[in-house]
Scaffold this active site. Structure first.
Site, PDB file in Angstrom:
ATOM      1  CB  SER A  41      -1.203   0.137   1.501  1.00 19.39           C
ATOM      2  OG  SER A  41      -1.592   0.711   1.378  1.00 19.39           O
ATOM      3  CE  LYS A  94     -17.202  20.586   9.863  1.00 20.66           C
ATOM      4  NZ  LYS A  94     -16.417  21.047   8.936  1.00 20.66           N
TER       5      LYS A  94
END
Lengths: 168, 309
Positions: free
Chosen positions: B127, B179
């Site tokens: 990764s 949000k």
């Protein structure tokens, strides 16, 4: 007729709160001069003079500075503990107590080194001792014998000695 | 302790003078130890180790968790770049990945170097660890090293069911429709899931493009491999994700041929002064306990969803 009584009598009473406060103030001045004075430039180099919020911001943004300051204060507090512990163990008095005529005495037997050390550990700026910064002064105010919580725990008393001439 | 007043006075004076001297000595030591230390190399090849999860920011503290902090790694790369005695840079990778941003920062810094770079993957270079490896000029890996894992993960635990069972209500007070997207106290809506998935897909594309560019492969080639699965070193070599099988010795030999001179490896490490050692004790005790507890209880968006490669 001669009664053969001792001419001089003395007794000990729990130390007056004001005298204890003054003695502690004197000790703080001594510690400030002896221990904090050499460290002052170092502290000022890390934390420039500013408002409390400025300093808090500095410590939040710079953990290195926060750690360094903590380390310095930890060291200063250890030296302060040494100051109180050794003087009280040797003489029963720190400099402040000497000047104000106060003594640290045990409620039962001899007040050994470890008990003297224990009653001064409140100076450590780490948990859980920090709690004593609040509890100790509160305890002393509400205690009948003007005892700090640390004194209650180690069974010690701070007393002032009263001497008077026998009138007989 | 019964002592004569005169003796007592002397004991007090000597004791207080001792305290003053000890304090002064400590102040002097701290002043000396806080002087800036810069890592210096005594060889012509700099070895920089990238071990542990890749994170943004600086590595701090002697006892700090074994992480590869992007700022620290970039500082070391720049030190090696600026040091005229260093001719090449060797990267040892043993990392399962971590922050996408930090991996990109290190990869970008690596590619900006003007000196030859080589990496060798030890146990894991997956990764983000592979992202960094791909930024070097040449990659070695053991035949059993874990590489690849070209994918992005942004998972998190969602506690809304648990809260409901305990009769705890999440009061949604937000300004801005999304949000609190990804907050662990409420399930994702379809729209939110689509938004987050879209962002992960975009990061995945960045990752694929980066590997394709670094490894001289086409995007399609990398896309086929970028399922998020791991590849052993031997498979990675066949697929073109690494250049050759090998380890440190092979990387040194590669650089010797590149530089055409005998090489001496000097490991560059983040400066750890005695003060770092001491201050990290305080850090472990107070900062981590207080700040860490506070952080774990905090419910801002910072700790809801982290995107990792």
């Amino acid at each position: 007729m001669r009664l053969n009584l001792p001419r001089r009598k003395s007794f000990q009473a729990p130390a007056n709160l004001l005298r204890r406060g003054l003695a502690f103030l004197v000790d703080l001045i001594v510690l400030d001069t002896l221990i904090l004075f050499p460290l002052r430039n170092l502290i000022m180099g890390i934390v420039p003079l500013g408002t409390m919020s400025d300093n808090l911001q500095l410590f939040t943004q710079n953990p290195y500075a926060a750690n360094l300051i903590f380390l310095i204060f930890l060291y200063a507090s250890i030296l302060s503990i040494c100051y109180f512990t050794f003087l009280e163990y040797w003489f029963g008095q720190s400099i402040g107590k000497m000047l104000l005529g106060l003594h640290v005495v045990s409620e039962n037997g001899d007040l050994g080194f470890w008990r003297v050390l224990a009653r001064n550990l409140f100076l450590l700026p780490v948990i859980p001792f920090i709690l004593l910064w609040l509890l100790d002064p509160l305890w002393i105010v509400f205690s009948k014998e003007n005892k700090r919580l640390s004194d209650v725990i180690v069974k010690a008393n701070v007393v002032e000695q009263h001497n008077f001439e026998q009138s007989l | 302790m019964k002592t004569e007043p005169r003796a007592k006075l002397w004991i007090v004076i000597v004791f207080l003078a001792g305290l003053f001297l000890v304090s002064s000595f400590f102040a002097g030591c701290i002043a000396l130890l806080t002087a800036t230390e810069t890592p210096s190399a005594s060889g012509n090849v700099a070895l920089i180790k990238i071990h542990g999860p890749i994170v943004s920011g600086e590595q701090s503290g002697f006892f700090a968790e074994d992480v590869a902090a992007s700022d620290t790694i970039i500082d070391l790369l720049e030190t090696a770049e600026e040091d005229p005695s260093i001719k090449a840079i060797m990267i040892e990778i043993n990392s399962p990945g971590g922050s996408a941003v930090a991996s990109d920062e290190i990869g970008t810094a690596m590619k900006a170097l003007n000196k030859p770079t080589v990496s060798y993957i030890r146990e894991v270079g997956a990764s983000g660890g592979y992202w960094i490896a791909s930024s070097t000029d040449y990659i070695f890996a053991n035949r059993m090293s874990v590489t690849g894992s070209i994918g992005v993960i942004g998972s998190y635990l969602e506690f809304s069911g648990l809260l409901r069972d305990w009769n705890i209500t999440y009061e949604q007070l937000i300004s801005g429709e999304h949000k609190d997207m990804g907050i662990p106290f409420k399930p994702l809506t379809k729209e939110e899931r689509a938004i987050l998935q879209g962002e992960l897909d975009r990061i995945h594309i960045f990752f694929i493009e980066e590997v394709a560019r670094n490894r001289n492969l086409t995007k399609e080639q990398v896309k086929e491999l970028a399922t998020g699965r791991i590849y052993l070193g031997i498979e990675a070599e066949e697929l073109g994700l690494i250049d050759a099988l090998g380890g440190r010795r092979d990387a040194e030999e590669y650089l010797r041929q590149q530089l055409n001179e005998t090489i001496t490896v000097a490991e560059l490490e983040p400066p750890v002064s005695f003060l770092d050692f001491l201050s990290s004790v305080a850090e472990q005790y107070s900062f981590n306990m207080g700040y860490g507890l506070g952080e774990s209880l905090k419910t801002t968006e910072q700790n809801q969803l982290s995107i990792r490669t």
